[in-house]
Design a protein around this motif. Structure first.
Motif, mmCIF file in Angstrom:
data_model
loop_
_atom_site.group_PDB
_atom_site.id
_atom_site.type_symbol
_atom_site.label_atom_id
_atom_site.label_comp_id
_atom_site.label_asym_id
_atom_site.label_seq_id
_atom_site.Cartn_x
_atom_site.Cartn_y
_atom_site.Cartn_z
ATOM 1 N N LYS A 1 0.825 -1.199 0.000
ATOM 2 C CA LYS A 1 0.000 0.000 0.000
ATOM 3 C C LYS A 1 0.866 1.259 0.000
ATOM 4 C CE LYS A 1 -3.879 2.167 2.204
ATOM 5 N NZ LYS A 1 -4.897 2.115 3.220
ATOM 6 N N ARG B 1 -8.117 13.516 0.471
ATOM 7 C CA ARG B 1 -8.479 12.297 -0.263
ATOM 8 C C ARG B 1 -8.410 12.519 -1.767
ATOM 9 N NH1 ARG B 1 -13.437 9.495 3.079
ATOM 10 N NH2 ARG B 1 -12.258 9.228 4.997
ATOM 11 N N ARG B 2 -8.930 13.643 -2.211
ATOM 12 C CA ARG B 2 -8.899 13.962 -3.636
ATOM 13 C C ARG B 2 -7.458 14.172 -4.113
ATOM 14 N NH1 ARG B 2 -12.892 18.545 -5.061
ATOM 15 N NH2 ARG B 2 -14.007 17.596 -3.351
ATOM 16 N N ALA C 1 -4.738 12.785 -2.808
ATOM 17 C CA ALA C 1 -4.081 11.477 -2.842
ATOM 18 C C ALA C 1 -4.518 10.682 -4.070
ATOM 19 C CB ALA C 1 -4.387 10.704 -1.564
ATOM 20 N N GLN C 2 -5.781 10.762 -4.427
ATOM 21 C CA GLN C 2 -6.270 10.048 -5.601
ATOM 22 C C GLN C 2 -5.608 10.577 -6.874
ATOM 23 O OE1 GLN C 2 -10.415 10.558 -6.448
ATOM 24 N NE2 GLN C 2 -10.503 8.733 -7.729
ATOM 25 N N GLY C 3 -5.545 11.886 -7.028
ATOM 26 C CA GLY C 3 -4.897 12.480 -8.189
ATOM 27 C C GLY C 3 -3.411 12.181 -8.228
ATOM 28 N N TRP C 4 -2.774 12.192 -7.064
ATOM 29 C CA TRP C 4 -1.344 11.906 -6.985
ATOM 30 C C TRP C 4 -1.057 10.469 -7.400
ATOM 31 C CZ3 TRP C 4 1.862 8.688 -4.153
ATOM 32 C CH2 TRP C 4 3.237 8.997 -4.202
ATOM 33 N N ARG C 5 -1.903 9.534 -6.951
ATOM 34 C CA ARG C 5 -1.720 8.130 -7.330
ATOM 35 C C ARG C 5 -1.934 7.916 -8.822
ATOM 36 N NH1 ARG C 5 -4.687 7.071 -2.214
ATOM 37 N NH2 ARG C 5 -3.078 6.548 -0.705
ATOM 38 N N ILE C 6 -2.884 8.628 -9.403
ATOM 39 C CA ILE C 6 -3.117 8.532 -10.844
ATOM 40 C C ILE C 6 -1.904 9.051 -11.597
ATOM 41 C CG2 ILE C 6 -4.488 9.463 -12.749
ATOM 42 C CD1 ILE C 6 -6.922 9.297 -10.837
#
Length: 59
Positions: free
Chosen positions: A7, A32-33, A35-40
């Motif tokens: 993870k 949260r948003r 982190a999601q964009g960073w992971r993408i």
């Protein structure tokens, strides 16, 4: 290895070092948003990175 070991942790340093007044990127205050964009973006960078599965070539 288990899924727990794979993870990706929250990118706290990147979150705190977002540019405030930039025309190139938008400030994201929702963690949260962000982190999601960073992971993408991380996945896109990994996808475009060239990888040689055979290892170094001997000439």
């Amino acid at each position: 290895m288990t899924a727990q070991n794979n993870k990706i942790k929250f990118p706290i340093w990147q979150y705190l070092n977002q540019p405030l007044f930039s025309n190139d990127s938008q400030l994201e205050l929702n963690p949260r948003r962000f982190a999601q964009g960073w992971r993408i973006q991380l996945l896109q960078r990994c996808w475009t990175k060239e990888c040689d599965a055979k290892g170094p070539q001997q000439h």
